[in-house]
Design a protein around this motif. Sequence first.
Motif, PDB file in Angstrom:
ATOM      1  N   PHE A 128       0.498  -0.989  -0.363  1.00 28.30           N
ATOM      2  CA  PHE A 128       0.311   0.327   0.367  1.00 28.30           C
ATOM      3  C   PHE A 128       1.063   1.305   0.076  1.00 28.30           C
ATOM      4  CE2 PHE A 128      -2.695  -3.394   1.975  1.00 28.30           C
ATOM      5  CZ  PHE A 128      -4.126  -3.086   1.019  1.00 28.30           C
ATOM      6  N   VAL A 129       0.578   1.977  -0.793  1.00 28.55           N
ATOM      7  CA  VAL A 129       1.123   3.461  -0.894  1.00 28.55           C
ATOM      8  C   VAL A 129      -0.130   4.767  -0.228  1.00 28.55           C
ATOM      9  CG1 VAL A 129       2.651   4.619  -2.013  1.00 28.55           C
ATOM     10  CG2 VAL A 129       3.610   2.219  -2.861  1.00 28.55           C
ATOM     11  N   GLY A 130       0.003   5.738   0.178  1.00 25.94           N
ATOM     12  CA  GLY A 130      -0.032   6.636   0.811  1.00 25.94           C
ATOM     13  C   GLY A 130      -0.264   7.710   0.011  1.00 25.94           C
ATOM     14  N   GLU A 131       0.310   8.930   0.513  1.00 27.99           N
ATOM     15  CA  GLU A 131       0.640  10.195   0.011  1.00 27.99           C
ATOM     16  C   GLU A 131       1.918  10.701   1.157  1.00 27.99           C
ATOM     17  OE1 GLU A 131      -2.681  13.142  -0.061  1.00 27.99           O
ATOM     18  OE2 GLU A 131      -1.108  14.422   0.904  1.00 27.99           O
ATOM     19  N   GLY A 132       1.568  10.309   2.560  1.00 28.28           N
ATOM     20  CA  GLY A 132       2.982  11.150   2.945  1.00 28.28           C
ATOM     21  C   GLY A 132       2.482  11.107   4.991  1.00 28.28           C
ATOM     22  N   PRO A 133       3.838  11.069   5.808  1.00 32.98           N
ATOM     23  CA  PRO A 133       2.988  10.819   7.226  1.00 32.98           C
ATOM     24  C   PRO A 133       2.719  12.207   7.403  1.00 32.98           C
ATOM     25  CG  PRO A 133       5.518  10.866   6.470  1.00 32.98           C
ATOM     26  CD  PRO A 133       5.376  11.397   5.079  1.00 32.98           C
ATOM     27  N   GLY A 134       1.156  11.905   8.143  1.00 38.79           N
ATOM     28  CA  GLY A 134       1.080  12.940   9.456  1.00 38.79           C
ATOM     29  C   GLY A 134       1.822  12.628  10.549  1.00 38.79           C
ATOM     30  N   ALA A 135       1.002  13.390  11.471  1.00 41.98           N
ATOM     31  CA  ALA A 135       1.429  13.974  13.167  1.00 41.98           C
ATOM     32  C   ALA A 135       1.636  13.011  14.246  1.00 41.98           C
ATOM     33  CB  ALA A 135       0.696  15.028  13.839  1.00 41.98           C
ATOM     34  N   ASP A 136       0.604  11.865  13.645  1.00 41.57           N
ATOM     35  CA  ASP A 136       0.796  10.551  14.062  1.00 41.57           C
ATOM     36  C   ASP A 136       2.346   9.706  13.863  1.00 41.57           C
ATOM     37  OD1 ASP A 136      -0.843  10.676  15.999  1.00 41.57           O
ATOM     38  OD2 ASP A 136      -2.023   9.931  14.527  1.00 41.57           O
ATOM     39  N   GLU A 137       2.681  10.195  12.277  1.00 40.19           N
ATOM     40  CA  GLU A 137       3.574   9.088  11.951  1.00 40.19           C
ATOM     41  C   GLU A 137       4.876   9.532  11.528  1.00 40.19           C
ATOM     42  OE1 GLU A 137       0.480   9.748  10.910  1.00 40.19           O
ATOM     43  OE2 GLU A 137      -0.502   7.967  10.485  1.00 40.19           O
ATOM     44  N   ASP A 138       5.105  11.166  11.898  1.00 43.13           N
ATOM     45  CA  ASP A 138       6.002  11.778  11.952  1.00 43.13           C
ATOM     46  C   ASP A 138       7.069  11.510  13.400  1.00 43.13           C
ATOM     47  OD1 ASP A 138       8.053  13.518  11.597  1.00 43.13           O
ATOM     48  OD2 ASP A 138       7.159  14.818  13.217  1.00 43.13           O
ATOM     49  N   ALA A 139       5.576  11.083  14.670  1.00 41.76           N
ATOM     50  CA  ALA A 139       6.336  10.567  15.568  1.00 41.76           C
ATOM     51  C   ALA A 139       6.137   9.468  16.080  1.00 41.76           C
ATOM     52  CB  ALA A 139       4.741  11.463  17.037  1.00 41.76           C
ATOM     53  N   GLN A 140       5.911   8.758  15.340  1.00 40.57           N
ATOM     54  CA  GLN A 140       6.761   7.217  15.866  1.00 40.57           C
ATOM     55  C   GLN A 140       7.171   6.337  14.731  1.00 40.57           C
ATOM     56  OE1 GLN A 140       2.950   4.399  17.216  1.00 40.57           O
ATOM     57  NE2 GLN A 140       1.889   6.560  17.606  1.00 40.57           N
ATOM     58  N   GLY A 141       7.771   7.561  13.247  1.00 37.37           N
ATOM     59  CA  GLY A 141       8.425   7.020  12.833  1.00 37.37           C
ATOM     60  C   GLY A 141       7.818   5.392  11.816  1.00 37.37           C
ATOM     61  N   GLU A 142       6.455   5.575  11.791  1.00 38.67           N
ATOM     62  CA  GLU A 142       6.221   4.591  10.939  1.00 38.67           C
ATOM     63  C   GLU A 142       4.567   4.460  10.305  1.00 38.67           C
ATOM     64  OE1 GLU A 142       5.774   0.988  13.381  1.00 38.67           O
ATOM     65  OE2 GLU A 142       4.063   0.330  12.166  1.00 38.67           O
ATOM     66  N   PRO A 143       4.179   4.723   9.127  1.00 40.24           N
ATOM     67  CA  PRO A 143       2.945   5.263   8.333  1.00 40.24           C
ATOM     68  C   PRO A 143       2.031   4.315   8.730  1.00 40.24           C
ATOM     69  CG  PRO A 143       4.701   3.411   6.883  1.00 40.24           C
ATOM     70  CD  PRO A 143       5.100   3.324   8.135  1.00 40.24           C
ATOM     71  N   PHE A 144       0.661   5.231   8.871  1.00 35.28           N
ATOM     72  CA  PHE A 144      -0.689   4.692   8.829  1.00 35.28           C
ATOM     73  C   PHE A 144      -0.384   4.141  10.091  1.00 35.28           C
ATOM     74  CE2 PHE A 144      -0.915   5.010   4.115  1.00 35.28           C
ATOM     75  CZ  PHE A 144      -2.021   5.927   4.045  1.00 35.28           C
ATOM     76  N   VAL A 145      -0.389   4.875  11.417  1.00 33.91           N
ATOM     77  CA  VAL A 145      -0.528   4.613  12.146  1.00 33.91           C
ATOM     78  C   VAL A 145      -1.573   5.232  13.366  1.00 33.91           C
ATOM     79  CG1 VAL A 145       1.877   3.515  13.600  1.00 33.91           C
ATOM     80  CG2 VAL A 145       1.883   5.923  13.440  1.00 33.91           C
ATOM     81  N   GLY A 146      -2.264   6.313  12.599  1.00 31.04           N
ATOM     82  CA  GLY A 146      -2.880   7.598  13.100  1.00 31.04           C
ATOM     83  C   GLY A 146      -4.636   6.751  13.364  1.00 31.04           C
ATOM     84  N   ARG A 147      -5.425   8.160  12.526  1.00 31.57           N
ATOM     85  CA  ARG A 147      -6.520   7.557  12.727  1.00 31.57           C
ATOM     86  C   ARG A 147      -6.805   6.576  11.578  1.00 31.57           C
ATOM     87  NH1 ARG A 147     -10.708  11.199  12.413  1.00 31.57           N
ATOM     88  NH2 ARG A 147     -12.439   9.182  12.230  1.00 31.57           N
TER      89      ARG A 147
END
Length: 291
Positions: A128-147
Amino acid sequence: MPRTLDPELRRALAARIRYYNEMGIYDFYRQPVSDRARQEQEVLLSTNQPESGEEMSPRKAAAGTVPVAEEDIFEAIALKPEQSVSDPAKALKIIREDLGDCTRCVLHKQGRKQIVFGVGNPKAELMFVGEGPGADEDAQGEPFVGRAGQLLNNMIKAMGIVREQVYIANIVKCRPPGNRTPERDECATCSPFLMRQIAVIKPKVIVALGAVAAKTLLAMSASMMQLRGRFYDFRPAGMGSNDPNWDGCKLAVTYHPAFLLRDPRQKGEAWKDLQMVMKELGMKAPAKAAE
Ligand code: URA
């Protein structure tokens, strides 16, 4: 008129690229050609055209072809460092190391906490390829970990698999400030690394989540309605695979989970896209999701 490089110039360029490769430099960026330079090239080329029937001397041919390289010698020749290892996990590590503490685009100085490289099974059949990290991903260093990530996990579960079985990445690896859409040049600068990840993982199917991922991967501009509902043949740009058994994969487009959170009525449409992917991969949905 097709323009090719003079063989001697090609050899010289290949030697120069190897020299850079040995110094650990693998990525080359083209400078945009200004209108003036383009006009000069046209004049140079036209003055070096042989009259009909005239053989072009090697020197003349070289003079006529020097400034323009229609074939992409950089992409054709520069072997990436990860291509010398067969273990995809190690190869991904090499790409991550090559990315380093990236400062290649402005996103590095616009508040990113860390680079979000990608996560999951290095031998995944599905990516799966998304757009770019959001705040949660930026904090955790992993893609798609927020809502949006929770919804993506549920979409993956509905397919009868779990997150750990797939690989998840984004077009840009640094959080755009305020979650703005990444600019074209940011996507263009970052996506060669994604292409290398894809060439290592060699998925059977890539699902592009949302318009930014779809348009960047497919290098085309169209509405989501036009892009969804079919497979595209996909080969990572600029990457030859060192595996003769892998010549690219299928790519499908679906809605971004963040969009589905805003407009849940479209979930049914997204499920249709995922069912198309499951069919391609020979997967069966668990009884509960299959309805
Ligand atoms: N949205 C994305 O496109 N990617 C993420 O990693 C998270 C949210």
